[in-house]
Scaffold this motif. Structure first.
Motif, mmCIF file in Angstrom:
data_model
loop_
_atom_site.group_PDB
_atom_site.id
_atom_site.type_symbol
_atom_site.label_atom_id
_atom_site.label_comp_id
_atom_site.label_asym_id
_atom_site.label_seq_id
_atom_site.Cartn_x
_atom_site.Cartn_y
_atom_site.Cartn_z
ATOM 1 N N LYS A 117 -0.881 -6.172 -6.277
ATOM 2 C CA LYS A 117 -0.264 -7.008 -5.241
ATOM 3 C C LYS A 117 -0.167 -6.237 -3.923
ATOM 4 C CE LYS A 117 3.943 -9.655 -4.280
ATOM 5 N NZ LYS A 117 5.294 -10.001 -4.784
ATOM 6 N N PRO A 118 -0.623 -6.819 -2.802
ATOM 7 C CA PRO A 118 -0.510 -6.137 -1.495
ATOM 8 C C PRO A 118 0.955 -6.065 -1.048
ATOM 9 C CG PRO A 118 -2.188 -7.874 -1.440
ATOM 10 C CD PRO A 118 -1.392 -8.067 -2.690
ATOM 11 N N ASP A 119 1.655 -5.039 -1.482
ATOM 12 C CA ASP A 119 3.098 -4.954 -1.248
ATOM 13 C C ASP A 119 3.475 -3.917 -0.203
ATOM 14 O OD1 ASP A 119 2.439 -2.687 -2.620
ATOM 15 O OD2 ASP A 119 3.682 -3.118 -4.374
ATOM 16 N N GLY A 120 2.459 -3.263 0.389
ATOM 17 C CA GLY A 120 2.759 -2.274 1.407
ATOM 18 C C GLY A 120 3.212 -0.942 0.876
ATOM 19 N N ILE A 121 3.131 -0.752 -0.447
ATOM 20 C CA ILE A 121 3.549 0.507 -1.067
ATOM 21 C C ILE A 121 2.308 1.264 -1.523
ATOM 22 C CG2 ILE A 121 4.840 1.567 -2.961
ATOM 23 C CD1 ILE A 121 6.680 -0.900 -2.895
ATOM 24 N N MET A 122 2.218 2.522 -1.125
ATOM 25 C CA MET A 122 1.049 3.333 -1.477
ATOM 26 C C MET A 122 1.242 3.901 -2.883
ATOM 27 S SD MET A 122 -1.845 4.088 -0.205
ATOM 28 C CE MET A 122 -3.212 5.089 -0.779
ATOM 29 N N GLY A 123 1.012 3.046 -3.863
ATOM 30 C CA GLY A 123 1.189 3.452 -5.251
ATOM 31 C C GLY A 123 -0.100 3.961 -5.872
ATOM 32 N N ALA A 124 -0.043 4.201 -7.186
ATOM 33 C CA ALA A 124 -1.183 4.791 -7.887
ATOM 34 C C ALA A 124 -2.404 3.880 -7.861
ATOM 35 C CB ALA A 124 -0.790 5.110 -9.335
ATOM 36 N N ASN A 125 -2.209 2.561 -8.035
ATOM 37 C CA ASN A 125 -3.343 1.636 -8.040
ATOM 38 C C ASN A 125 -4.033 1.589 -6.683
ATOM 39 O OD1 ASN A 125 -3.010 0.926 -10.712
ATOM 40 N ND2 ASN A 125 -1.763 -0.866 -10.278
ATOM 41 N N THR A 126 -3.248 1.575 -5.617
ATOM 42 C CA THR A 126 -3.832 1.542 -4.275
ATOM 43 C C THR A 126 -4.589 2.834 -3.981
ATOM 44 O OG1 THR A 126 -2.049 0.105 -3.501
ATOM 45 C CG2 THR A 126 -3.313 1.274 -1.820
#
Length: 625
Positions: free
Chosen positions: A583-592
Motif C-alpha cells: 500500500k502506498p502509505d508514505g512509509i519507507m518499509g522493507a517492501n518499498t
C-alpha cells in the motif's frame, strides 16, 4: 527384441493414450473401416486401466489421428506404457488387442520401461464415444502385484481425495502441534487416501521414529556452511579421480552407448556417480521413510518432504525394492545417484530389463537413469559446462552472477581470459561469471549445462565440483586459482547474525537459518554495491563484523530526508512499473526498499539503501510497464 533401457518423455494431455515405441516400416493410417474395431479395443483398455492422477479431468478419447502409424509386433508392443493425462502407470497389467495397418497385436502387460521416442495411436471420428466412457474417478483400478512382495493383490484406493498435491499441502497445518505418533497416524491416513495400500503402509512405517541426526544434518549442510575450497577439497580427492578414471575404462562400452543415445559425456555421468556415492560404495544407511518422516514432522520444508515421502511409498507400492532395503541419505536421497524419490519415479530407467529400476545395485540402471535425467532437464549436447577464467584488473564483481549473461565474444571484449591467459574461444555461446571464493579466488565462466547440473543439486559448490571432477576425469589439471588469504568458514551463529543484520539494513536475505544460499548471497551483493565495495557476495569475518557494527549503530533506520508525500510518489511510480510495494502509505518499509532495489538492479544502477529525489524523478520519467 528387448526394449529395456530406452527413453520416454511424456507430454501432459487430458486424454487416453496408448504409447508404444517407434518400430518398423511406415504403414497407411487407420481407415474408417477399422474405426469400429479400434473403438472396441480402446474401450477394452479403458475399462482395465487405473484411475487418473489427482487433478486430471479425463472424460473421452482422442479425436485426431496421425497420418501414419508404425507397424507393431508382439515384441515391440510388449513393453507399452499406458498414459492417462500424462500420468504413467508403467507397471499396470492389462490386456487388449490393437490394430495398426495390417497388424493385430495383443498387449499382454506393461513393463517399467522408458522409451526414447513414442507414437501415440489416436483414432478419428470418435466424438460420439464421450457419453459411453465413465468418468475416470469411477473406473476401478486393477490389482497390483508388487515384485518381492507376497502375491496378495490389493487395489490402491482412489486418489481423487489425496490431500498431498504437486503444489502444496495444507500449509496451515502445524505438525508440531501433535506428538510424532499422532502425526504419524494422520500421515498414514493421508497415504491411504493417496492410493497407497494398507499392506505397504504397515510395512513402510513399521518401527519408524524421529531421527535426531537427520534434523542436525539438515541444519548444517556442507554446501552452505563451508568455504568453496573446504568443500571442493573434501569432495574431489585424488582417490576419487583415480577411481573415476578406472570406472570409465571398466564401463567403456556402456558409457559409449549412453553417450551416443543421450549425448551426455561419460565424464559428467561418472563425476555425478562419484560425488553422489563414491561410485556406489556409499549409498547411505538411513531408512528413507524414517528420514523423510522426520523432515516432514520437523517442518522446515514440510511440503517438499511430504511429497517426497509419498513418492517413496509409491516406489514401494510398485515393488522396486522392499521397505527394509530402501536405505539412503539423511535427506531421503537414494541409491548410487542419491535420487530423491520423485526424481526416481520420473527419470529412473530399467536399463538391464529386470522390470525394476534398481539404482542401489545395478550399474546400468544407475548410469542410464543419470543420463535420462540430464537429457530430460535440458542438457545441451556438445556444449561445455564451463571453464576457469582470469579476470581483468578492475573487473566489476557485480557482473559475476548467474543472471548476468554475455557471449564469449562480449566477455573477450571485457578482457576476460582463460585461466592460462589465452583468449576465450570465439563463440556466441552465452555464459555467466561466478566467484565461489570471492573476487580474490578463482573465477569461472559457466554455460547452460552448468545450470542443468544445478537442477540436480541447487548448490553452486556442488555444480562446480561436478564440472571440475569431470575435467579431471578427462585428463585436465587442477584449478589455477587459489584460496583467498584468510579463507575460512563462518560459524552458523555468525551467518544467522549476518542475515539478520542484512534484513535490518533493508536487504532481504530470507529467514536467518545460518546457511549461505543464493538469497543470502544476493543480499550481500546488493549491500556491497550500495557501500561501494567489491560486490562479490562472498561472506568473510570482516564483512560480517562490518554488517554487525552498521546494524547496531542504527544505520538501517529510515533517514531519507524526504517527506511522506515523496515516499508515496516513489511507491506509486514503483507500483505503476510493476514492482510490489504494498500500500502506498508514505512509509519507507522493507517492501518499498526491496522494490526500489529491484528497480535499481534491473536498470544496472548503483544500489542505495535510501531513496533520493533523483531516483523519484527518474521513476517519474519511466513509461508505464
Amino acid at each position: 527384441m528387448s526394449l529395456s533401457g530406452t527413453r520416454f518423455r511424456s507430454e501432459r494431455s487430458p486424454r487416453w493414450n496408448i504409447s508404444v515405441p517407434e518400430h518398423g516400416p511406415l504403414h497407411p493410417s487407420l481407415t474408417p473401416a477399422r474405426t469400429g474395431f479400434s473403438l472396441l479395443c480402446v474401450l477394452l483398455v479403458a475399462t482395465t486401466l487405473p484411475s487418473a492422477a489427482p487433478n486430471d479431468e479425463v472424460s473421452g478419447l482422442v479425436h485426431s489421428a496421425p497420418d501414419r502409424c508404425r507397424s507393431l509386433d508382439e515384441s515391440s508392443i510388449r513393453g507399452a506404457r499406458v498414459l492417462i493425462g500424462g500420468h504413467d502407470y508403467g507397471r499396470t497389467r492389462f490386456a487388449a488387442e490393437l490394430g495398426c495397418g495390417k497388424h493385430r497385436v495383443r498387449v499382454e502387460k506393461t513393463g517399467y520401461l522408458s522409451f526414447k521416442r513414442t507414437l501415440r495411436l489416436k483414432l478419428k471420428g470418435l466424438e460420439s464415444v464421450h457419453p459411453i466412457l465413465r468418468p475416470l474417478e469411477q473406473v476401478e483400478p486393477p490389482a497390483r502385484i508388487p515384485i518381492d512382495q507376497p502375491k496378495v493383490a490389493h487395489a490402491p484406493g482412489p486418489t481423487v481425495g489425496c490431500p498431498i498435491t504437486v503444489d502444496k499441502m495444507h500449509p496451515e497445518e502445524d505438525s508440531k502441534a501433535a506428538s510424532f505418533p499422532q502425526w504419524l497416524e494422520g500421515n498414514k491416513t493421508q497415504a491411504e487416501q493417496c492410493g497407497i495400500s494398507p499392506t505397504i503402509i504397515a510395512a513402510a512405517f513399521r518401527d519408524v521414529r524421529p531421527l535426531g541426526r537427520v534434523v542436525k544434518h539438515d541444519r548444517k549442510q556442507a554446501e552452505y556452511s563451508k568455504t568453496f575450497f573446504e568443500y571442493l577439497n573434501n569432495r574431489v580427492s585424488s582417490s576419487l579421480v583415480s577411481k573415476g578414471r578406472a570406472r570409465i575404462k571398466q564401463h567403456r562400452a556402456l558409457l559409449a552407448k549412453l553417450e551416443d543415445k543421450y549425448e551426455v559425456p561419460a565424464e559428467i555421468l561418472v563425476a555425478l556417480w562419484g560425488l553422489e556415492s563414491d561410485y556406489g560404495a556409499a549409498t547411505g544407511n538411513t531408512p528413507v521413510v524414517a528420514a523423510l518422516s522426520t523432515l516432514v514432522y520437523d517442518g522446515r520444508r514440510r511440503d517438499f518432504y511430504q511429497r517426497e515421502l509419498l513418492s517413496a511409498l509409491r516406489i514401494l507400492e510398485q515393488g522396486h525394492i522392499k521397505p527394509d532395503r530402501m536405505l539412503g541419505s539423511w535427506a531421503g536421497a537414494m541409491g548410487q545417484l542419491q535420487f530423491m524419490p520423485s526424481t526416481y519415479l520420473k527419470w529412473g530407467v530399467d536399463a538391464d530389463g529386470d522390470e525394476r529400476v534398481d539404482i542401489w545395485r545395478s550399474v546400468p540402471d544407475t548410469l542410464e537413469s543419470a543420463a535420462n535425467y540430464l537429457a530430460g532437464i535440458g542438457w545441451q549436447p556438445g556444449q561445455p559446462w564451463g571453464v576457469e577464467v582470469r579476470l581483468p584488473a578492475g573487473f566489476d564483481a557485480y557482473q559475476a552472477r548467474l543472471s548476468w549473461k554475455q557471449s564469449n565474444d562480449a566477455w573477450n571484449t571485457l578482457k576476460v581470459r582463460l585461466a592460462d591467459g589465452q583468449s576465450l574461444p570465439v563463440s556466441d555461446t552465452v555464459g555467466s561469471i561466478i566467484l565461489p571464493a570471492g573476487i580474490r579466488g578463482p573465477a569461472f565462466l559457466v554455460y547452460a549445462n552448468f545450470q542443468v547440473i544445478t537442477q540436480w543439486n541447487r548448490s553452486l559448490f556442488y555444480a562446480l565440483s561436478v564440472g571440475h571432477l569431470s575435467d579431471r576425469l578427462a585428463g585436465k589439471e587442477g584449478l589455477v586459482g587459489k584460496p583467498p588469504p584468510g579463507d575460512s568458514s563462518l560459524r552458523i551463529s555468525v551467518v544467522k547474525a549476518m542475515q539478520a543484520d542484512l534484513k535490518a539494513l533493508g536487504f532481504d536475505a530470507g529467514k536467518p537459518d545460518g546457511m549461505v544460499g543464493r538469497r543470502t548471497r544476493q543480499a550481500l551483493r546488493d549491500y556491497q554495491k550500495s557501500r561501494g565495495i567489491p560486490a562479490d557476495a562472498y561472506p568473510t569475518p570482516k564483512l560480517a563484523a562490518r554488517l554487525r557494527k552498521e546494524a547496531a549503530a542504527g544505520s538501517g533506520k529510515v533517514q531519507t530526508g524526504l517527506g511522506r508525500q515523496d515516499i508515496q510518489r516513489l511507491q506509486k511510480h514503483l507500483k505503476r512499473l510493476g514492482y510490489q510495494v504494498g500500500k502506498p502509505d508514505g512509509i519507507m518499509g522493507a517492501n518499498t526498499r526491496k522494490a526500489m532495489h529491484a528497480y535499481l538492479r534491473d536498470h544496472d544502477l548503483p544500489l542505495v539503501n535510501e531513496p533520493t529525489r533523483e531516483i523519484i524523478q527518474r521513476l517519474a520519467r519511466e513509461p508505464d510497464a
